[in-house]
Design a protein around this motif. Structure first.
Motif, mmCIF file in Angstrom:
data_model
loop_
_atom_site.group_PDB
_atom_site.id
_atom_site.type_symbol
_atom_site.label_atom_id
_atom_site.label_comp_id
_atom_site.label_asym_id
_atom_site.label_seq_id
_atom_site.Cartn_x
_atom_site.Cartn_y
_atom_site.Cartn_z
ATOM 1 N N ILE A 129 2.803 8.386 -11.248
ATOM 2 C CA ILE A 129 2.997 7.168 -12.037
ATOM 3 C C ILE A 129 1.658 6.459 -12.217
ATOM 4 C CG2 ILE A 129 4.127 4.904 -12.051
ATOM 5 C CD1 ILE A 129 6.293 6.190 -10.199
ATOM 6 N N THR A 130 1.406 5.947 -13.396
ATOM 7 C CA THR A 130 0.228 5.099 -13.599
ATOM 8 C C THR A 130 0.511 3.754 -12.953
ATOM 9 O OG1 THR A 130 -0.336 6.181 -15.683
ATOM 10 C CG2 THR A 130 -1.293 4.015 -15.287
ATOM 11 N N VAL A 131 -0.215 3.430 -11.886
ATOM 12 C CA VAL A 131 0.076 2.231 -11.102
ATOM 13 C C VAL A 131 -1.185 1.392 -10.946
ATOM 14 C CG1 VAL A 131 -0.324 3.466 -8.903
ATOM 15 C CG2 VAL A 131 1.067 1.377 -8.929
ATOM 16 N N HIS A 132 -1.012 0.087 -10.998
ATOM 17 C CA HIS A 132 -2.102 -0.864 -10.827
ATOM 18 C C HIS A 132 -1.915 -1.544 -9.467
ATOM 19 C CE1 HIS A 132 -3.191 -0.429 -15.116
ATOM 20 N NE2 HIS A 132 -1.880 -0.270 -15.259
ATOM 21 N N ASP A 133 -2.923 -1.443 -8.645
ATOM 22 C CA ASP A 133 -2.862 -1.973 -7.281
ATOM 23 C C ASP A 133 -3.283 -3.438 -7.288
ATOM 24 O OD1 ASP A 133 -2.879 -2.461 -4.594
ATOM 25 O OD2 ASP A 133 -4.366 -0.939 -4.077
ATOM 26 N N ALA B 194 0.829 -1.206 0.000
ATOM 27 C CA ALA B 194 0.000 0.000 0.000
ATOM 28 C C ALA B 194 0.862 1.254 0.000
ATOM 29 C CB ALA B 194 -0.932 -0.009 1.211
ATOM 30 N N ALA B 195 1.979 1.213 0.710
ATOM 31 C CA ALA B 195 2.893 2.357 0.721
ATOM 32 C C ALA B 195 3.493 2.571 -0.664
ATOM 33 C CB ALA B 195 4.000 2.144 1.755
ATOM 34 N N CYS B 196 3.792 1.481 -1.375
ATOM 35 C CA CYS B 196 4.344 1.602 -2.731
ATOM 36 C C CYS B 196 3.319 2.192 -3.689
ATOM 37 C CB CYS B 196 4.805 0.236 -3.228
ATOM 38 S SG CYS B 196 6.270 -0.412 -2.388
ATOM 39 N N VAL B 197 2.060 1.788 -3.546
ATOM 40 C CA VAL B 197 1.001 2.357 -4.387
ATOM 41 C C VAL B 197 0.869 3.850 -4.117
ATOM 42 C CG1 VAL B 197 -1.483 2.372 -4.855
ATOM 43 C CG2 VAL B 197 -0.265 0.195 -4.615
#
Length: 289
Positions: free
Chosen positions: A149-153, A138-141
């Motif tokens: 950054i476009t990020v997928h959780d 969760a911290a990385c997201v």
């Protein structure tokens, strides 16, 4: 306990503005030498340890990476939380090159690697039902979102042996299995981190669509490297935000990552191999001491 963050990845992510007291140092482990020396330093008051997974100059193939020595070295240095940063291919249209995926599941298709610190004379079984730490992930997201950054959780990472890329038939099969991304290095890394009672999060940086995509029917190494170069800057921005998000005080992991060995050892005490126990001093000293 004080927070100490370990980052495993390529050398491109280590040049982080603000890293203080930075120095490279050698670490000896009972499992041999790690991939390279480690870079230690402080960022926003938090101790950091950076380990080049393939060695500086990319000298180790995915199969030859000394995974046990790498995890032991981080544990031996007092690391509490490990961030794995790695390149991957994508099986999903929406997970495009340049996107990041914070992985939460794995399919392990590797077959030529030592996958455990334990063995004859010291048998242990840990659960990897949930192989990454939800708190650390969760911290990385959050860090990725803060960095734009476009990020997928969440996503399933298929770990292949390599070093060759997939055949078209394999790529189609892995998609049918429900895998989201594919890479060569997160296994047995994640399993070993769990055995070492380290919280582990995987940040997979998409470089290509593997070969399933009709418009990308093979992996172009030149294109992969170009995307990887851009991803390195994003990864530095993500990692640079983690100390502020995680803080300096490290409470017990609410998901039990740091107590994974609590009931894992099943070899009777009088049957345990002293030589193996000596090699486990860093990894399992908490439960063997």
């Amino acid at each position: 306990m004080a927070m100490k963050i370990g980052v495993i990845g390529g050398s491109g992510i280590y040049d982080i503005p603000g890293l203080e007291e930075a120095r490279w140092q050698a670490v000896e482990t009972p499992w041999g030498a790690p991939s390279d020396e480690v870079l230690t330093g402080r960022l926003d008051g938090i101790e950091m340890v950076f380990l080049p997974r393939h060695g500086r100059g990319h000298v180790h193939s995915p199969t030859a990476v000394p995974y046990r020595a790498n995890i032991d070295a981080l544990k031996r240095l007092g690391v509490t939380d490990v961030i794995s940063v790695s390149a991957c291919g994508s099986f999903r249209e929406e997970m495009a090159p340049g996107d990041f995926v914070v992985v939460d599941q794995f399919i392990d298709r590797t077959f030529a690697r030592e996958k455990s610190f334990f063995g004859t004379g010291g048998v242990a079984h840990v659960s990897v039902a949930h192989p990454t730490c939800a708190r650390l992930s969760a911290a990385c997201v959050s860090a990725a979102l803060d960095a734009g950054i476009t990020v997928h959780d969440g996503g399933t990472y298929l770990a292949m042996e390599g070093p060759q890329f997939s055949t078209l038939a394999e790529s189609r099969m892995y998609r049918a299995w429900g895998a989201d991304v594919i890479g060569m290095t997160n296994m047995p890394e994640a399993k070993l981190a769990r055995e070492a009672e380290l919280c582990y999060a995987s940040v997979a940086m998409v470089t290509d669509y593997d070969c399933w995509h009709p418009e990308h029917d093979n992996v172009d190494v030149a294109a992969v490297i170009a995307t990887l170069t851009g991803n390195a800057e994003k990864a530095r921005n993500l990692v640079g935000r983690l100390p502020g998000l995680l803080g300096s005080a490290r409470a017990a992991c609410p998901h039990g990552c740091d107590h994974a060995l609590e009931h894992a050892m099943i070899t009777a005490p009088d049957k345990r191999d002293p030589a193996l126990l000596a090699r486990l001093d860093a990894v399992a000293g908490r439960v063997l001491g």
